[in-house]
Write an enzyme that holds these catalytic residues in place. Structure first.
Site, PDB file in Angstrom:
ATOM      1  N   ARG A   1      -4.047 -10.138   4.677  1.00  0.00           N
ATOM      2  CA  ARG A   1      -4.513 -10.136   3.276  1.00  0.00           C
ATOM      3  C   ARG A   1      -3.380  -9.586   2.417  1.00  0.00           C
ATOM      4  NH1 ARG A   1      -6.519  -6.626  -0.405  1.00  0.00           N
ATOM      5  NH2 ARG A   1      -8.225  -7.324  -1.756  1.00  0.00           N
TER       6      ARG A   1
ATOM      7  N   LYS B   1       0.803  -1.234   0.000  1.00  0.00           N
ATOM      8  CA  LYS B   1       0.000   0.000   0.000  1.00  0.00           C
ATOM      9  C   LYS B   1       0.825   1.267   0.000  1.00  0.00           C
ATOM     10  CE  LYS B   1      -4.506  -1.674   1.146  1.00  0.00           C
ATOM     11  NZ  LYS B   1      -5.511  -2.001   2.150  1.00  0.00           N
TER      12      LYS B   1
HETATM   13  N1  PMM Z   1      -7.615  -3.457   0.732  1.00  0.00           N
HETATM   14  C1  PMM Z   1      -7.980  -3.442  -0.568  1.00  0.00           C
HETATM   15  C2  PMM Z   1      -9.097  -4.159  -1.017  1.00  0.00           C
HETATM   16  N2  PMM Z   1      -9.818  -4.909  -0.162  1.00  0.00           N
HETATM   17  N3  PMM Z   1     -10.213  -5.715   2.008  1.00  0.00           N
HETATM   18  C3  PMM Z   1      -9.892  -5.753   3.306  1.00  0.00           C
HETATM   19  N4  PMM Z   1     -10.637  -6.493   4.159  1.00  0.00           N
HETATM   20  N5  PMM Z   1      -8.835  -5.055   3.811  1.00  0.00           N
HETATM   21  C4  PMM Z   1      -8.038  -4.278   3.017  1.00  0.00           C
HETATM   22  O1  PMM Z   1      -7.096  -3.646   3.542  1.00  0.00           O
HETATM   23  C5  PMM Z   1      -8.349  -4.213   1.619  1.00  0.00           C
HETATM   24  C6  PMM Z   1      -9.471  -4.960   1.154  1.00  0.00           C
HETATM   25  C7  PMM Z   1      -7.197  -2.609  -1.539  1.00  0.00           C
HETATM   26  O2  PMM Z   1      -6.042  -3.257  -1.962  1.00  0.00           O
HETATM   27  P1  PMM Z   1      -5.939  -4.098  -3.355  1.00  0.00           P
HETATM   28  O3  PMM Z   1      -6.359  -3.168  -4.486  1.00  0.00           O
HETATM   29  O4  PMM Z   1      -4.537  -4.524  -3.453  1.00  0.00           O
HETATM   30  O5  PMM Z   1      -6.864  -5.287  -3.266  1.00  0.00           O
END
Ligand code: PMM
Length: 295
Positions: A269, A234
């Site tokens: 995650r 991030k």
């Molecule tokens: N971050 C993203 C998308 N979904 N869901 C949860 N539960 N927690 C997060 O921090 C989160 C998420 C954005 O990141 P990405 O685009 O790499 O999926």
């Protein structure tokens, strides 16, 4: 496929995991053409299945499939478009990995119709970055299916969130907002043991807010809910490391994951499953004495 769960584990009965014994790794499979860190790589079902097999082999117990980008400024697609991205990949991965020990499949959506169709097609978890704010009907869907529900903290939507990153005390305010969202979930019939909290790193937070939340994770964990954190690649890691390339933020991600486990995180995650699964096993051996280490 390799997995540490066995057919007698609760994971085989509806997606529940035994909390506290170890840290679980959730591999991210973005089925969108525009994710900030891996956009367009897995937006065809066969590519998503290949990635799913790799991630499970590398140690992911869960896979998170998303058909709507949530990055700041992302364009929102319709529920039909989102389902058109998610369902074929979900069905393919579900049938190809159905044997005992197959991964738990989580759907990253804030829309009730997407959640309902995905759960009917065999998804195990719902991961809602809006914590039930965007489409409150999703709470009734989650109540009906009785599945684990990741209730993430965020404010606004992908267009407005950066302008809403204002807190006097970010840990206290995120805790209050998660408690209020949890009360709404319980009022809709969701059971306490379905809820998993997520502080929502990067969602309506500045770099300093993200760092403060990481320092305060143990405070959030004390409310009693299992914790998921999603630091992977991030912006705040890029800001600390002065590293503009998302895929070069692995060491920063690993540092955050290690610290988060020591503060009580239960699920990580991430995009880079193999190194983070190793990070988690190593930190688990220190802080949870798990698994027992042979001499
Ligand atoms: N971050 C993203 C998308 N979904 N869901 C949860 N539960 N927690 C997060 O921090 C989160 C998420 C954005 O990141 P990405 O685009 O790499 O999926």
């Amino acid at each position: 496929m390799a997995s540490s769960r066995t057919s007698s584990d609760p994971g085989q009965r509806g997606g529940a995991l035994p909390w506290g014994l170890r840290t679980y790794v959730m591999g991210v499979i973005n089925l969108t053409p525009d994710s900030f860190s891996d956009g367009g790589r897995f937006d065809r079902p066969a590519a998503a299945l290949r990635q799913a097999r790799v991630m499970v082999r590398q140690g992911a117990e869960l896979l998170d499939l998303g058909g709507q980008s949530t990055r700041p400024g992302a364009v929102e697609v319709s529920a039909e478009q989102e389902l058109g991205r998610v369902l074929p990949a979900l069905e393919l991965i579900r049938s190809a990995c159905a044997e005992a020990g197959g991964p738990l499949l989580s759907i990253d959506t804030f829309r009730a119709p997407v959640a309902a169709a995905a759960l009917a097609a065999g998804a195990h978890w719902i991961n809602d970055v809006s914590g039930g704010r965007r489409d409150p009907e999703i709470l009734s869907v989650v109540a009906e299916f009785g599945c684990p529900y990741v209730l993430m903290h965020s404010r606004g939507d992908s267009r407005s969130m950066d302008g809403l990153a204002a807190y006097a005390d970010v840990v206290a305010e995120v805790r209050e907002e998660l408690l209020r969202a949890s009360e709404a979930a319980l009022a809709a019939g969701v059971r306490t043991d379905q809820l998993i909290w997520d502080p929502g790193l990067g969602f309506a937070k500045t770099t300093e807010h993200n760092l403060a939340l990481l320092r305060g994770l143990a405070d959030l964990r004390r409310e009693g809910f299992p914790l998921l954190v999603g630091p992977s690649r991030k912006r705040f890691i890029g800001a600390v490391l002065n590293e503009p390339r998302p895929r070069a933020r692995l060491w920063g991600t690993a540092a955050v994951c290690a610290q988060a486990i020591t503060q009580g995180a239960d699920v990580l995650r991430v995009h880079d499953v193999a190194p983070i699964a190793q990070t988690a096993r190593m930190v688990d051996a220190i802080v949870r004495s798990s698994p027992p280490v042979p001499d």
